[in-house]
Design an enzyme around this catalytic site. Sequence first.
Site, PDB file in Angstrom:
ATOM      1  N   GLY A 121     -36.707  38.853 -48.004  1.00 26.25           N
ATOM      2  CA  GLY A 121     -35.794  37.776 -48.492  1.00 26.25           C
ATOM      3  C   GLY A 121     -35.671  36.673 -47.458  1.00 26.25           C
ATOM      4  CB  ALA A 122     -35.606  37.348 -43.705  1.00 26.34           C
ATOM      5  N   GLY A 134       0.640  28.868 -35.180  1.00 34.19           N
ATOM      6  CA  GLY A 134       1.185  28.398 -36.553  1.00 34.19           C
ATOM      7  C   GLY A 134       0.335  27.330 -37.164  1.00 34.19           C
ATOM      8  N   GLY A 135       0.767  26.256 -37.756  1.00 30.05           N
ATOM      9  CA  GLY A 135       0.556  25.250 -38.351  1.00 30.05           C
ATOM     10  C   GLY A 135      -0.516  24.263 -37.500  1.00 30.05           C
TER      11      GLY A 135
END
Length: 510
Positions: free
Chosen positions: A404-405, A169-170
């Site tokens: 792009g690399a 949870g939290g």
Amino acid sequence: MQDILDQLEARRAEARKGGGDKRIDSQHAKGKLTARERLELLLDPGSFEEFDMFVKHRSTDFGMDEKHFPGDGVVTGWGTINGRKTFVYAQDFTVFGGSLSETHAQKICKVQRMALKQGAPIIGLNDSGGARIQEGVAALAGYTDVFQNNIIASGVIPQISVIMGPSAGGAVYSPALTDFIFMVRDSSYMFLTGPDVLKTVTNEIVTAEELGGAKTHTTKSSVADGAFDNDMEALAEIRRLFDFLPLNNRDGVPVRTFFDKHDRIDNSLDTLVPENPNLPYDMKELIAKIADEGDFYEIQADFAKNILTGFIRMEGQTIGVVGNQPMVLAGCIDSDASRKAARFVRFCDCFNIPLLTLVDVPGFLPGTAQEFGGVIKHGAKLLYAYGEATVPKVTVITRKAYGGAYCVMSPKHLGGDINYAWPTAQIAVMGAKGAVEILHRKDLGDAEKTAEHIADYEEKFLSPFRAAERGYIDEVIQPRSTRKRVTRAFALLKDKNLSNPWKKHSNLPL
Ligand code: HXC
């Protein structure tokens, strides 16, 4: 007088017992240490100074006014690791399952604020059943106060979380806001909603270990940065990591005594890259051979293994390393690798840790899974992180830097300070075969002509020299002298002084 002194010792002894012998035995039976035992191993012997040992919760509902344990389920304070100060908190599962009450949260908040004021890291040892159920909204408010402090401290002091039991949870969100999360195998787990809720809501049947154990978070979700076999190993490794980190964002990178020659030549590196460009090799070998004493502290070793991230030292100074790994997916960059490396680059930049980038990448991984998964945005994170980073940046291209690399992996154009290439480097838009298939489609039926075109392309573009002619590569270096060249580059860059224009904050592609 003696009575009062004895009373203090009696009160301390009571507080040190946490939830009592029975619960301590149960903790040990699960293979877990208690909060205080953990702090003893984490910190230098005798250095721990505890705060708020006598704090008690203020809850009265559900008979809580009858149940009090001094310290209220969390041990807080400060100490040293190899002589350098750090603030700590360790949740005590023997007291109300380490659950977080209003006062438990206030104790954590106090050390968080002190850490920020003192410019010292904070390490949280988490072992908690979540919000103290008997307290309701007071516990939720306490959690949120802790989160707010995590956010304000981010980028100012290193924050490390170690998950050493349940974190449900939290309890997951404070760790998630810190710089690093480490887990202990088989005794820790993290999830927002547990197996029982899943069964009811989604009909899924999973164990806590499958849903949120160390394996899940280090290999699938990437929530955790590493996992260790037991409490003792985890705490020893956190000490090792701590030594690499600055105390805060103004203190400067730690420099340790080193016993390795800065100009050590390693002839074996001349043959690290295989003659056949399609064969892999282990980039970790290069990292180990150029690092002081071969020491590499890897971050996220089990996730997106096509990119390596971690810390080494050169001439004693911490350096963050990012390297493509040709052994996995041929070193292609995908969404996971982009996210992993981008977060690491940003950590290094906010704490002034210089960056070394080792490049051998045939491109971004193609495919619908990547495109549908948002590789454009994830790839942009890495681009952004490198372009925004103002720390000293040294790059070495060992083999492929395609497309792009090339643009992403810390080239000159993204502010790379010193960019080297080995003679085996191939800096091009794409590999020769792919290029010829596009440029000479009409000749594809003719094997002889195609081979000629490929040879021609390879000679023209698959070398470091086209890039060197333009000054995009500062120098083509002998592989064997990489350590010497890189250590000298970082020595040169020690006085680098660069800052980006003022802005409230950037808008990186999250
Ligand atoms: C109060 C708690 C507690 C809690 C455990 N205990 N969790 N007390 N609040 N949240 C107590 C138990 O009553 C028990 O007390 C002792 O801790 C040990 O718990 P056990 O259940 O005996 O241990 P174990 O079998 O190991 O199971 C551990 C556990 C389980 C899996 C964590 O206790 C559990 O499921 N707890 C509840 C988890 C939960 O739902 N938390 C709230 C999440 S919601 P005694 O006296 O017998 O020793 C949340 C919202 C916050 O956190 C959102 C913020 C954004």
